[in-house]
Design an enzyme around this catalytic site. Structure first.
Site, PDB file in Angstrom:
ATOM      1  CG  ASP A 165      -2.166   0.952   1.334  1.00  0.00           C
ATOM      2  OD1 ASP A 165      -1.761   2.258   0.988  1.00  0.00           O
ATOM      3  OD2 ASP A 165      -3.224   0.407   1.505  1.00  0.00           O
ATOM      4  CB  THR A 192      -7.133   6.421   0.830  1.00  0.00           C
ATOM      5  OG1 THR A 192      -6.991   5.701  -0.167  1.00  0.00           O
ATOM      6  CG2 THR A 192      -6.792   8.159  -0.854  1.00  0.00           C
ATOM      7  CB  ALA A 250      -8.182   0.772  -7.183  1.00  0.00           C
ATOM      8  CB  SER A 286     -16.580  -0.893  -9.526  1.00  0.00           C
ATOM      9  OG  SER A 286     -18.442  -0.293  -8.742  1.00  0.00           O
ATOM     10  CE1 TYR A 333     -12.770   2.780  -9.040  1.00  0.00           C
ATOM     11  CE2 TYR A 333     -15.555   3.236  -9.527  1.00  0.00           C
ATOM     12  CZ  TYR A 333     -14.070   2.174  -8.724  1.00  0.00           C
ATOM     13  OH  TYR A 333     -14.535   1.326  -7.843  1.00  0.00           O
ATOM     14  CE  LYS A 370     -11.996  -0.396  -9.202  1.00  0.00           C
ATOM     15  NZ  LYS A 370     -11.127  -1.239  -8.153  1.00  0.00           N
ATOM     16  CG  ASN A 410     -23.376   2.300  -3.311  1.00  0.00           C
ATOM     17  OD1 ASN A 410     -23.005   1.873  -4.953  1.00  0.00           O
ATOM     18  ND2 ASN A 410     -22.807   3.854  -3.255  1.00  0.00           N
ATOM     19  CB  VAL A 445     -23.645   8.235   0.766  1.00  0.00           C
ATOM     20  CG1 VAL A 445     -24.316   6.977   0.685  1.00  0.00           C
ATOM     21  CG2 VAL A 445     -25.155   9.149   0.945  1.00  0.00           C
ATOM     22  NE  ARG A 496     -25.691   5.365  -6.848  1.00  0.00           N
ATOM     23  CZ  ARG A 496     -26.080   5.767  -7.409  1.00  0.00           C
ATOM     24  NH1 ARG A 496     -26.715   5.603  -8.117  1.00  0.00           N
ATOM     25  NH2 ARG A 496     -26.146   6.246  -8.074  1.00  0.00           N
TER      26      ARG A 496
HETATM   27  P1  NAD Z   1      -9.458   2.668   0.172  1.00  0.00           P
HETATM   28  O1  NAD Z   1      -9.427   4.604  -0.953  1.00  0.00           O
HETATM   29  O2  NAD Z   1      -9.683   3.124   0.831  1.00  0.00           O
HETATM   30  O3  NAD Z   1      -8.624   2.131  -0.463  1.00  0.00           O
HETATM   31  C1  NAD Z   1      -7.587   2.167  -1.483  1.00  0.00           C
HETATM   32  C2  NAD Z   1      -6.295   1.534  -0.886  1.00  0.00           C
HETATM   33  O4  NAD Z   1      -5.636   2.014  -1.834  1.00  0.00           O
HETATM   34  C3  NAD Z   1      -5.788   2.883  -0.096  1.00  0.00           C
HETATM   35  O5  NAD Z   1      -5.437   2.142   1.524  1.00  0.00           O
HETATM   36  C4  NAD Z   1      -4.824   3.621  -1.273  1.00  0.00           C
HETATM   37  O6  NAD Z   1      -3.199   4.167   0.471  1.00  0.00           O
HETATM   38  C5  NAD Z   1      -4.046   2.539  -1.718  1.00  0.00           C
HETATM   39  N1  NAD Z   1      -3.744   2.792  -3.169  1.00  0.00           N
HETATM   40  C6  NAD Z   1      -4.264   3.758  -4.064  1.00  0.00           C
HETATM   41  N2  NAD Z   1      -3.410   4.195  -4.704  1.00  0.00           N
HETATM   42  C7  NAD Z   1      -2.574   3.459  -4.983  1.00  0.00           C
HETATM   43  C8  NAD Z   1      -1.290   3.036  -5.126  1.00  0.00           C
HETATM   44  N3  NAD Z   1      -0.448   3.986  -6.530  1.00  0.00           N
HETATM   45  N4  NAD Z   1       0.005   2.333  -4.930  1.00  0.00           N
HETATM   46  C9  NAD Z   1      -0.141   1.689  -3.803  1.00  0.00           C
HETATM   47  N5  NAD Z   1      -1.213   1.876  -3.535  1.00  0.00           N
HETATM   48  C10 NAD Z   1      -2.340   2.385  -3.595  1.00  0.00           C
HETATM   49  O7  NAD Z   1     -10.831   2.205  -0.715  1.00  0.00           O
HETATM   50  P2  NAD Z   1     -12.551   1.865  -0.841  1.00  0.00           P
HETATM   51  O8  NAD Z   1     -13.522   2.050  -1.045  1.00  0.00           O
HETATM   52  O9  NAD Z   1     -11.155   1.017   0.367  1.00  0.00           O
HETATM   53  O10 NAD Z   1     -11.508   0.810  -2.273  1.00  0.00           O
HETATM   54  C11 NAD Z   1     -10.620  -0.723  -2.142  1.00  0.00           C
HETATM   55  C12 NAD Z   1     -10.948  -1.588  -3.370  1.00  0.00           C
HETATM   56  O11 NAD Z   1     -12.838  -1.711  -3.872  1.00  0.00           O
HETATM   57  C13 NAD Z   1     -10.751   0.005  -4.970  1.00  0.00           C
HETATM   58  O12 NAD Z   1      -9.937  -1.057  -5.697  1.00  0.00           O
HETATM   59  C14 NAD Z   1     -12.643   0.022  -5.241  1.00  0.00           C
HETATM   60  O13 NAD Z   1     -11.716   0.833  -6.606  1.00  0.00           O
HETATM   61  C15 NAD Z   1     -12.621  -1.303  -5.145  1.00  0.00           C
HETATM   62  N6  NAD Z   1     -14.621  -0.393  -5.032  1.00  0.00           N
HETATM   63  C16 NAD Z   1     -15.285  -0.037  -4.122  1.00  0.00           C
HETATM   64  C17 NAD Z   1     -16.162   0.222  -3.859  1.00  0.00           C
HETATM   65  C18 NAD Z   1     -16.659   1.744  -2.570  1.00  0.00           C
HETATM   66  O14 NAD Z   1     -18.095   1.525  -2.256  1.00  0.00           O
HETATM   67  N7  NAD Z   1     -15.726   1.592  -1.441  1.00  0.00           N
HETATM   68  C19 NAD Z   1     -17.699   0.190  -4.701  1.00  0.00           C
HETATM   69  C20 NAD Z   1     -16.915  -0.617  -5.555  1.00  0.00           C
HETATM   70  C21 NAD Z   1     -15.767  -1.737  -6.219  1.00  0.00           C
END
Ligand code: NAD
Length: 327
Positions: A32, A36, A76, A119, A144, A148, A173, A187, A211
């Site tokens: 990581d 974020t 991501a 997603s 985005y 994916k 979501n 949200v 959603r």
């Molecule tokens: P998040 O931002 O909390 O987690 C993303 C993590 O990736 C973070 O720890 C960040 O530091 C790390 N990261 C980002 N860019 C990076 C890089 N260049 N190199 C190394 N690490 C990196 O987001 P999340 O909501 O926990 O999402 C996790 C995954 O689930 C993502 O792939 C997101 O697209 C997918 N997703 C999330 C949701 C949702 O509702 N939150 C829905 C569908 C898919």
């Protein structure tokens, strides 16, 4: 015990996935860059590498050092609106970064399975059918979602060219403890935090948009099941549509918030309705959402109570949310 490398394991969803893998007795390493993600989210039993997916050499070195049997790719950039402003930046992390991982997996030869956080919210766009099944044509509305979908195509191609098995979980979501309440997504976390602090809450548009809200613990469990089951793409959602006004009302009740919502403009390009048909995951992964919305919202608000100064009953709020030990 399986050796697993989790990318994004310090983030919201990734950290819950790591917790679930550790609880199931697996050996977990995390990659990581903490852009974020937060160290406080990280399970202490996981080995940690601070590295960026855009750095192909660093990614290859970590994969070579860990020799994982499974790569679980959660990292991501995941903000829809930012992706519209910076599509190339999103492609660099989400697409090129994924390719760096896939190439590293191909080189070491020990990786048997690649799990991918896709997603269902972004890939279907404005779905042609509801609930959206996996056969619904993917038509992402934003960069985005495109990133994916591109990764899913690369996974299919790597299975063909490198024999790498994969499971892409198309999350609905996702909400729950550790979600960033300051971002633009999420949200539930944004509303709950604002309510606990007594701040105004703004609903984008009329609040009738729907959603599919799936609890993060259920998403983590889907990843555990996908360690040994399934192939290809699966929706991970509840199959239930919930409108934003309902989320507002339920959270207001939990946090004893008395103010009416404010209404802002609709966000351009956002789908009006989206919820997922997850029967394929039920049939092939034996996965079903188990935490219902009321329980999940109570756990989420409870976790924020523990973190929000002044949100305790001493701060004047009768919080009926359920506090958790570790958020
Ligand atoms: P998040 O931002 O909390 O987690 C993303 C993590 O990736 C973070 O720890 C960040 O530091 C790390 N990261 C980002 N860019 C990076 C890089 N260049 N190199 C190394 N690490 C990196 O987001 P999340 O909501 O926990 O999402 C996790 C995954 O689930 C993502 O792939 C997101 O697209 C997918 N997703 C999330 C949701 C949702 O509702 N939150 C829905 C569908 C898919």
């Amino acid at each position: 015990m399986t050796r697993i490398l989790v990318t994004g394991g310090a983030g919201f969803i990734g950290s819950h996935v790591v917790d679930a893998f550790v609880a199931a007795g697996h050996a977990v390493a995390v990659l990581d860059n903490l852009s974020t993600g937060k160290m406080e989210n990280l399970n202490p039993a996981a080995r940690f590498y601070r590295a960026d997916l855009r750095d192909a050499e660093a990614v290859a070195a970590i994969v070579a050092a860990e020799q994982p049997e499974v790569i679980c790719h959660q990292a991501a950039l995941a903000n829809v609106r930012h992706s519209v402003a910076d599509p190339a930046g999103y492609a660099l992390v989400n697409v090129i970064g994924t390719l760096h991982l896939l190439q590293a997996a191909r080189q070491v030869g020990c990786v048997q399975r690649f799990l991918f956080a896709s997603s269902g919210g972004a890939i279907y766009g404005e779905p042609e059918e509801l609930p959206a099944g996996e056969t619904c044509p993917p038509r992402p509305l934003d960069p985005y979602g495109v990133s994916k979908l591109a990764c899913e195509h690369y996974l299919y191609s790597y299975r063909h060219t490198a024999g790498l098995e994969y499971v892409a979980l198309r999350y609905a979501n996702v909400y729950g403890p550790r979600q960033d309440p300051f971002g633009e997504a999420g949200v539930v976390a944004i509303f709950a935090r604002a309510m606990l602090e007594g701040r105004p809450v703004t609903i984008n548009g009329d609040g009738c948009q729907t959603r599919d809200f799936v609890y993060v613990g259920d998403v983590a469990r889907a990843n555990v099941l996908a360690l040994t089951r399934g192939t290809g793409v699966y929706n991970i959602g509840t199959g239930q549509a919930t409108d934003i006004q309902t989320i507002f009302r339920k959270l207001a009740r939990l946090t004893d918030y008395r103010r009416p919502p404010q209404h802002g403009p609709c966000k351009p390009g956002e789908a009006r309705h989206n919820y997922l048909d997850a029967r394929k995951a039920a049939a092939e992964l034996s996965w079903r959402a188990e935490v219902d919305l009321d329980e999940g919202l109570a756990r989420t608000a409870g976790s924020l109570v523990a973190l929000t100064p002044g949100s305790s009953p001493a701060g004047g709020r009768r919080v009926v949310a359920r506090p958790l030990g570790r958020p």
